[in-house]
Design a protein around this motif. Structure first.
Motif, PDB file in Angstrom:
ATOM      1  N   GLU A   1       0.815  -1.216   0.000  1.00 51.24           N
ATOM      2  CA  GLU A   1       0.000   0.000   0.000  1.00 51.24           C
ATOM      3  C   GLU A   1       0.854   1.274   0.000  1.00 51.24           C
ATOM      4  N   VAL A   2       2.120   1.164   0.378  1.00 56.31           N
ATOM      5  CA  VAL A   2       3.002   2.326   0.397  1.00 56.31           C
ATOM      6  C   VAL A   2       3.332   2.725  -1.041  1.00 56.31           C
ATOM      7  N   HIS A   3       3.204   4.009  -1.323  1.00 55.28           N
ATOM      8  CA  HIS A   3       3.511   4.504  -2.668  1.00 55.28           C
ATOM      9  C   HIS A   3       5.008   4.356  -2.929  1.00 55.28           C
ATOM     10  N   PRO A   4       5.412   3.850  -4.121  1.00 52.70           N
ATOM     11  CA  PRO A   4       6.840   3.648  -4.400  1.00 52.70           C
ATOM     12  C   PRO A   4       7.678   4.923  -4.258  1.00 52.70           C
ATOM     13  N   ALA A   5       7.142   6.066  -4.690  1.00 49.92           N
ATOM     14  CA  ALA A   5       7.908   7.310  -4.570  1.00 49.92           C
ATOM     15  C   ALA A   5       8.148   7.666  -3.108  1.00 49.92           C
ATOM     16  N   VAL A   6       7.161   7.452  -2.279  1.00 51.39           N
ATOM     17  CA  VAL A   6       7.313   7.715  -0.847  1.00 51.39           C
ATOM     18  C   VAL A   6       8.357   6.780  -0.254  1.00 51.39           C
ATOM     19  N   ALA A   7       8.274   5.505  -0.595  1.00 50.05           N
ATOM     20  CA  ALA A   7       9.187   4.514  -0.021  1.00 50.05           C
ATOM     21  C   ALA A   7      10.633   4.789  -0.424  1.00 50.05           C
ATOM     22  N   VAL A   8      10.872   4.982  -1.726  1.00 50.24           N
ATOM     23  CA  VAL A   8      12.244   5.149  -2.205  1.00 50.24           C
ATOM     24  C   VAL A   8      12.841   6.472  -1.736  1.00 50.24           C
ATOM     25  N   SER A   9      12.115   7.569  -1.920  1.00 54.53           N
ATOM     26  CA  SER A   9      12.660   8.885  -1.562  1.00 54.53           C
ATOM     27  C   SER A   9      12.925   8.995  -0.069  1.00 54.53           C
ATOM     28  N   SER A  10      12.017   8.473   0.752  1.00 53.38           N
ATOM     29  CA  SER A  10      12.192   8.556   2.199  1.00 53.38           C
ATOM     30  C   SER A  10      13.371   7.711   2.662  1.00 53.38           C
ATOM     31  N   ALA A  11      13.522   6.534   2.072  1.00 51.72           N
ATOM     32  CA  ALA A  11      14.640   5.673   2.462  1.00 51.72           C
ATOM     33  C   ALA A  11      15.973   6.265   2.020  1.00 51.72           C
ATOM     34  N   VAL A  12      16.022   6.831   0.823  1.00 52.18           N
ATOM     35  CA  VAL A  12      17.253   7.488   0.372  1.00 52.18           C
ATOM     36  C   VAL A  12      17.592   8.644   1.307  1.00 52.18           C
ATOM     37  N   LEU A  13      16.598   9.417   1.685  1.00 53.94           N
ATOM     38  CA  LEU A  13      16.809  10.506   2.643  1.00 53.94           C
ATOM     39  C   LEU A  13      17.422   9.993   3.937  1.00 53.94           C
ATOM     40  N   GLY A  14      16.863   8.920   4.494  1.00 49.63           N
ATOM     41  CA  GLY A  14      17.347   8.391   5.763  1.00 49.63           C
ATOM     42  C   GLY A  14      18.766   7.858   5.676  1.00 49.63           C
ATOM     43  N   VAL A  15      19.066   7.095   4.627  1.00 52.90           N
ATOM     44  CA  VAL A  15      20.414   6.533   4.491  1.00 52.90           C
ATOM     45  C   VAL A  15      21.437   7.641   4.271  1.00 52.90           C
ATOM     46  N   LEU A  16      21.103   8.635   3.457  1.00 51.59           N
ATOM     47  CA  LEU A  16      22.045   9.732   3.222  1.00 51.59           C
ATOM     48  C   LEU A  16      22.270  10.568   4.479  1.00 51.59           C
ATOM     49  N   LEU A  17      21.230  10.809   5.246  1.00 54.98           N
ATOM     50  CA  LEU A  17      21.417  11.534   6.497  1.00 54.98           C
ATOM     51  C   LEU A  17      22.370  10.784   7.423  1.00 54.98           C
TER      52      LEU A  17
END
Length: 429
Positions: free
Chosen positions: A360-376
């Motif tokens: 149910e999670v939108h792919p754009a939400v999943a990928v962008s949020s995870a990239v944000l977290g790993v980069l931080l």
């Protein structure tokens, strides 16, 4: 290494308007911007051509599968030997230990630049899980500082450092926006003449020139084909908050391990032991994770996202874990390269894993949020992390979600070890 003892620039005399101060900066900024982009594009093109020879032409000529496990292990080990030889024998030894180097920094001696660029190009072509950003920025800073001080000795050396940094970031991302964010973050809290925009003027010109040069010659794109998010809701916000925080924790695992893995390789002392062994370990990891876990990672992200729903959760978990370990080993054993692009792949794989577990999670939400977290977690560069996550989504609606998702993720990572060490091998916080 050259050092700059010039005093900080003083405020212009009252009769000098900002226009008269800023206009003379345009030409040097344009020159640095174009030159920095050309160096980046040249090294990228060279490494891509060599990559084609190593991974396609040569195995085809030998009748061997280019991405067979045996070839992956052989090529990464051979890359370790080649880079080890450069670090051992080439003047300048390809610069300082990259584990203690971030984006930018003090100018290197110009004699270091050829070896640094050669070591970086070999690693990019050979499949090492590092990007081009750190060596290219360091090389452009060294050259701009050296030539700029000869051409205009009255200008403080810091001017050339900021121009080269902004220009290269603009070239790397194909837009001056990322450079503006990074430079403005660096200027925060630093006293200086004029307004913030006055101080950003020349770096923005350099970043714009670098970005336009890249756009005209290479047409770079961070669009990885994610379906756009058009109408975000509360569920999307909750998913972004949770995924970004979980990805930050995942990225921190490498940060905590970094000093110990680095120390283990440092005990081997000689680059002709450290690098070949590191290459062998990377080859074994590549054979386990497959070809998607090789190289800097941006093209591999596009391949990942082109088959959303086609990867099992087990495959995606393997991709994320193997790439995280590969980044950790490559950064620890002495390969020259940056950490941003591999971290993007790690985040993309982690985000798609979350989406596979909860469709149910939108792919754009999943990928962008995870990239944000790993980069931080791995870079501690807040603006770069936000910009990259938003650029991957290519959806304006994601920006507000990412800004909010960055808050709990930042609380998790701030004060924790970074994926960078001090000169004594201790983790920076």
């Amino acid at each position: 290494m050259a050092t700059d003892h010039a005093p900080p620039p003083s405020s212009p005399p009252a009769h000098e308007t900002p226009l008269r101060v800023l206009l003379p900066q345009v030409l040097p900024a344009l020159v640095v911007g174009v030159a920095a982009a050309l160096l980046f594009l040249g090294i990228s093109a060279l490494s891509e051509e060599f990559q084609g020879v190593l991974w396609h032409d040569l195995p085809d000529a030998l009748g061997i599968g280019g991405y067979s496990s045996l070839w992956i292990i052989t090529m990464l080990t051979a890359t370790g030997i080649a880079v080890g030889l450069v670090i051992w024998k080439v003047p300048g030894h390809a610069g300082p230990d990259p584990a203690s180097e971030g984006l930018g920094g003090a100018p290197l001696a110009p004699g270091v630049v050829p070896g640094l660029l050669l070591a970086s190009a070999l690693g990019l072509a050979g499949g090492v899980s590092l990007g081009p950003e750190n060596p290219i920025i360091a090389s452009n800073i060294a050259l701009a500082y050296w030539l700029g001080r000869k051409a205009a000795p009255a200008l403080p050396g810091a001017v050339w450092v900021s121009l080269a940094t902004a220009a290269t970031i603009g070239a790397l991302f194909g837009t001056p926006v990322a450079a503006a964010l990074v430079i403005s973050e660096a200027l925060t809290g630093r006293p200086g003449p004029g307004s913030l925009w006055d101080r950003l003027f020349a770096p923005l010109v350099a970043a714009g020139a670098g970005a336009m040069t890249t756009q005209l010659l290479a047409e770079p794109s961070f669009d990885v084909g994610l379906p756009p998010l058009t109408d975000p809701g509360w569920g999307d916000l909750l998913a972004a908050l949770v995924i970004a925080s979980a990805a930050a924790v995942f990225g921190l695992a490498a940060c905590y391990l970094f000093p110990y893995v680095h120390a283990a390789f440092q005990r081997l002392r000689h680059p002709m032991v450290m690098l070949p062994l590191g290459g062998l370990v990377l080859g074994l990891l590549g054979a386990l994770g497959g070809p998607l876990t090789l190289f800097k990672g941006l093209e591999e992200v596009k391949e990942l996202t082109s088959s959303i729903g086609g990867w099992s959760s087990g495959e995606l978990a393997k991709f994320a874990a193997v790439k995280l370990l590969a980044l950790l080993v490559a950064a620890s054993c002495g390969f020259r390269g940056g950490r941003i692009f591999p971290a993007v792949f790690i985040g993309a794989a982690f985000g798609l894993l979350a989406q596979a577990l909860i469709p149910e999670v939108h792919p754009a939400v999943a990928v962008s949020s995870a990239v944000l977290g790993v980069l931080l977690a791995t870079t501690r560069q807040g603006w770069i992390s936000l910009f990259t996550g938003a650029a991957l989504a290519a959806s304006p609606a994601m920006l507000a979600l990412l800004c909010l998702a960055s808050l709990p993720a930042w609380l998790i990572v701030t004060g924790r070890p970074q994926l960078e060490l001090d000169k004594h091998g201790h983790a920076l916080r």
